[in-house]
Design an enzyme around this catalytic site. Structure first.
Site, short mmCIF file in Angstrom:
data_model
loop_
_atom_site.label_atom_id
_atom_site.label_comp_id
_atom_site.label_asym_id
_atom_site.label_seq_id
_atom_site.Cartn_x
_atom_site.Cartn_y
_atom_site.Cartn_z
N HIS A 20 13.82 38.99 -0.55
CA HIS A 20 15.47 38.42 -0.91
C HIS A 20 16.06 38.98 0.33
O HIS A 20 15.78 39.52 1.35
CB HIS A 20 15.99 39.19 -2.17
CG HIS A 20 15.87 40.65 -2.04
ND1 HIS A 20 16.56 41.53 -1.40
CD2 HIS A 20 15.14 41.50 -3.13
CE1 HIS A 20 16.33 42.88 -1.73
NE2 HIS A 20 15.46 42.74 -2.67
N HIS A 23 15.66 42.24 2.26
CA HIS A 23 14.60 42.62 3.05
C HIS A 23 14.76 41.83 4.42
O HIS A 23 14.49 42.39 5.45
CB HIS A 23 13.20 41.88 2.45
CG HIS A 23 12.92 42.37 1.03
ND1 HIS A 23 12.65 41.46 0.09
CD2 HIS A 23 12.56 43.57 0.51
CE1 HIS A 23 12.33 42.38 -0.88
NE2 HIS A 23 12.47 43.71 -0.72
N CYS A 128 10.00 56.90 -11.89
CA CYS A 128 10.53 55.47 -12.30
C CYS A 128 9.44 54.30 -11.40
O CYS A 128 9.25 54.43 -10.27
CB CYS A 128 11.81 55.32 -11.69
SG CYS A 128 12.37 53.45 -11.65
N CYS A 131 11.06 51.98 -8.75
CA CYS A 131 11.26 52.64 -7.62
C CYS A 131 9.62 53.27 -6.84
O CYS A 131 9.60 53.45 -5.70
CB CYS A 131 11.91 54.06 -7.57
SG CYS A 131 13.82 53.90 -8.09
N CYS A 145 17.10 55.65 -14.70
CA CYS A 145 16.97 55.59 -13.21
C CYS A 145 18.42 54.91 -12.51
O CYS A 145 18.72 53.71 -13.31
CB CYS A 145 15.78 54.82 -12.69
SG CYS A 145 16.21 54.25 -10.85
N HIS A 148 17.44 51.15 -11.16
CA HIS A 148 16.58 50.33 -12.08
C HIS A 148 17.20 50.27 -13.32
O HIS A 148 16.57 49.46 -14.02
CB HIS A 148 15.08 50.48 -12.21
CG HIS A 148 14.78 50.19 -10.65
ND1 HIS A 148 14.65 50.92 -9.69
CD2 HIS A 148 14.33 48.91 -10.20
CE1 HIS A 148 13.99 50.54 -8.52
NE2 HIS A 148 13.90 49.19 -8.93
N LYS A 292 25.78 44.11 -8.09
CA LYS A 292 24.48 44.57 -7.53
C LYS A 292 23.66 43.09 -7.64
O LYS A 292 23.76 42.35 -8.65
CB LYS A 292 24.00 45.74 -8.36
CG LYS A 292 22.70 46.04 -8.24
CD LYS A 292 22.01 47.14 -9.13
CE LYS A 292 20.66 47.63 -8.54
NZ LYS A 292 19.70 46.80 -8.71
N LYS A 295 17.80 40.17 -10.66
CA LYS A 295 17.20 39.33 -11.49
C LYS A 295 17.82 39.02 -12.63
O LYS A 295 18.21 37.79 -13.03
CB LYS A 295 15.60 39.51 -11.60
CG LYS A 295 14.66 39.11 -10.44
CD LYS A 295 13.48 39.08 -11.01
CE LYS A 295 12.51 38.22 -10.13
NZ LYS A 295 10.87 38.51 -10.40
N1 MSP Z 1 7.39 49.66 -0.37
C1 MSP Z 1 8.60 50.48 -0.22
C2 MSP Z 1 8.50 50.96 1.20
C3 MSP Z 1 7.53 51.34 1.95
S1 MSP Z 1 7.71 52.02 3.78
C4 MSP Z 1 6.47 53.00 3.98
C5 MSP Z 1 9.62 49.77 -0.60
N2 MSP Z 1 9.70 48.39 -0.64
S2 MSP Z 1 10.82 47.44 -1.04
O1 MSP Z 1 10.61 46.31 -1.02
O2 MSP Z 1 11.57 47.91 -2.21
O3 MSP Z 1 11.94 47.52 0.21
C6 MSP Z 1 12.89 48.51 0.30
C7 MSP Z 1 13.60 48.28 1.48
O4 MSP Z 1 14.19 46.95 1.61
C8 MSP Z 1 15.00 48.93 1.60
O5 MSP Z 1 14.70 50.38 2.24
C9 MSP Z 1 15.91 48.03 2.73
O6 MSP Z 1 15.39 48.23 3.90
C10 MSP Z 1 15.62 46.74 2.06
N3 MSP Z 1 16.31 46.41 0.87
C11 MSP Z 1 16.20 46.20 -0.33
N4 MSP Z 1 17.05 45.52 -1.00
C12 MSP Z 1 18.35 45.92 -0.54
C13 MSP Z 1 19.62 45.47 -0.50
N5 MSP Z 1 20.14 45.24 -1.68
N6 MSP Z 1 20.61 45.66 0.65
C14 MSP Z 1 20.00 46.10 1.73
N7 MSP Z 1 18.75 46.48 1.99
C15 MSP Z 1 17.84 46.26 1.03
O7 MSP Z 1 10.67 50.24 -0.86
#
Ligand code: MSP
Length: 494
Positions: A20, A23, A128, A131, A145, A148, A292, A295
């Site tokens: 999304h 990322h 959680c 997370c 949490c 979530h 926020k 989904k």
């Molecule tokens: N897999 C773990 C990270 C492991 S690193 C060794 C994880 N993955 S995640 O898919 O949840 O990605 C989290 C990261 O995605 C956040 O730290 C950020 O970089 C990005 N983001 C996810 N949602 C976001 C927003 N709503 N806004 C901005 N960045 C976001 O955690």
């Protein structure tokens, strides 16, 4: 002091669902820094990838009636395709299901076990699954949490524990003295108070009966490795044979995962006497039209769809133009369109078009002869200095602000000088030369943010598509060379 080599990482993303906008945000930010440091002459290694093990992924695959590997392969493809689409210039893409990664993680676990950093015990804590993180009682909001909105599981289990508590003082010293720099500053203070509250040893294993989708512990086949320990190691295994880049100069992430990074990740490195990363930069979280992204609300923003609907550079530009990097921000398609029309199509697009059309009309498309420098060259120089300093401080929005100030001053320069009315060829030639040189500066400075557009500008100026900070010197554009006006860069959106 930043050295010649520059290693930058994004978090590796969970593959329970397609990517999304959050990322895409982190990954584009890493790409911007990568391109910036490359044009500054550094040898950059940029790593991103996917985090594929753990309970969350296992549960989703089960719910779809698929084997985890079969399920994740499909999702990984959508991440890889998206990065190509968004012009992400990563050097490698690590999957935690890569065989060499799994092998290395096993070796590391064995080493930690042999050195006494991992021991068998019992563990009790809130967990959680969303997370994939432990929470303390004080983290919970109304028993749930906060991210979530689900009640975490209270886990009490036989497990292998990592001696996190023994690194508390070392971590405090590293963070307090910026030997591990946490940015923005507020994040440093937040982590210092969290660590001062006391760190407990953490479980680094799961019973295979519960989580089978993980790397097996080499010293106990009944357990798999906790997904985070597996995941952190990507930063090392993803370098493959490029160990010379270690340690990372910058690790980008959002606030959701700073705690685990600044405690567990760093302690693992300390335990193995490895060098630690220099900086972790934490950016904010996106909401969508003030809410926020989730989904359940059905407001998850799909970067692929947006980049197809508008333009990749328009998306890259929008994401970093308005929201100060490091702060939370709101995603609004309406604002994206407004900025596209006024800042990309009107300001930048028109400037290029006007300058090139005038050069064609009056000089047969040849770069005219300059006679004197004026305030535009001074402004180019000032802009370059300001952008350089902003980029060094992760202030992307300030850098863009300064570049767009230069663009609007250039448009004003055309209007103030009433260029279209000038009959004196020498005077007109000089003004147009100054504008063409400014466009060359704009192209180099915007390159990290909007690379396709920057290349297009270079091409239209009749130059090679090469970008270097060293070329930000006035007068490099050769008189007499032919420009190659192309199509209008940004068509206005109605
Ligand atoms: N897999 C773990 C990270 C492991 S690193 C060794 C994880 N993955 S995640 O898919 O949840 O990605 C989290 C990261 O995605 C956040 O730290 C950020 O970089 C990005 N983001 C996810 N949602 C976001 C927003 N709503 N806004 C901005 N960045 C976001 O955690």
């Amino acid at each position: 002091m930043i050295g010649f080599k520059f290693y930058i990482t994004t978090p590796i993303y969970y593959v329970n669902d397609v990517p999304h906008i959050g990322h895409a945000y982190t990954t584009i930010a890493a790409d911007i820094l990568t391109r910036w440091h490359r044009i500054k002459g550094k040898e950059v290694f940029f790593l991103t990838g996917t985090d594929e093990h753990g309970k969350k992924v296992q549960e989703v695959a089960e719910s779809k009636g698929k084997q985890p590997k079969e399920f994740v392969d499909g999702i990984v493809k959508s991440f890889k395709d998206l990065w190509i689409k968004l012009n992400i210039s990563n050097d490698d893409f690590i999957r935690t299901t890569d065989a060499d990664h799994e092998e290395e993680v096993k070796k590391v676990l064995q080493e930690l076990f042999d050195k006494g950093f991992i021991y068998k015990g019992h563990y009790e804590s809130y967990y959680c699954v969303g997370c994939e993180q432990y929470l303390t009682r004080s983290d919970l909001v109304d028993g749930c949490c906060p991210l979530h909105k689900k009640e975490p599981e209270l886990k009490k289990e036989e497990a292998y524990l990592f001696k996190l508590s023994s690194f508390q003082d070392q971590l405090l010293d590293l963070i307090e003295n910026d030997k591990l720099q946490l940015l923005p500053l507020s994040r440093k203070n937040e982590m210092l108070s969290f660590i001062r509250e006391g760190l407990k040893d953490i479980s680094i294993s799961r019973k295979k009966s519960e989580v089978y989708w993980g790397i097996e512990l080499p010293f106990d086949k009944e357990h798999t490795c906790y997904v985070w320990v597996d995941a952190f190691w990507n930063y090392i295994t993803g370098l493959r044979k490029n160990e010379k880049f270690w340690p990372p100069e910058v690790q980008l992430m959002a606030k959701d995962i700073l705690r685990v990074h600044s405690t567990i990740w760093i302690s693992l490195l300390l335990a193995l006497k490895l060098k630690i990363p220099k900086t972790m930069f934490v950016h904010g979280y996106f909401t969508v039209d003030g809410k926020k992204m989730s989904k359940t609300l059905g407001n998850v923003v799909d970067p692929k769809e947006l980049s197809e609907k508008y333009d990749v550079d328009a998306l890259r530009y929008y994401l970093f133009r308005g929201i100060p990097f490091g702060q939370d921000g709101d995603f609004s398609e309406k604002v994206l369109i407004e900025r596209y029309n006024s800042e990309l199509a009107d300001s930048l697009g028109n400037l290029i078009n006007r300058v090139l059309v005038l050069t064609e009309k009056n000089f047969n498309g040849n770069v005219p002869q300059p006679t004197e420098k004026d305030k535009l060259s001074e402004l180019c120089f000032e802009t370059m200095e300001k952008v350089n300093s902003s980029m060094g401080n992760f202030q992307f929005h300030n850098a863009l602000n300064d570049i767009w100030h230069l663009i609007s001053e250039s448009n004003k320069y055309i209007n103030d000088n009433k260029i279209w009315e000038i009959e004196d060829k020498q005077k007109l030639g000089n003004l147009l030369y100054n504008l063409l040189e400014t466009l060359r500066f704009v192209s180099i400075l915007t390159y990290p943010f909007i690379p396709e557009t920057a290349e297009n500008i270079m091409e239209q100026l009749g130059l090679e598509k090469k970008f270097s900070f060293d070329d930000l010197k006035w007068g490099k554009l050769e008189s007499g060379k032919k420009i190659k006006r192309g199509k209008v860069l940004f068509q206005k959106i109605k």
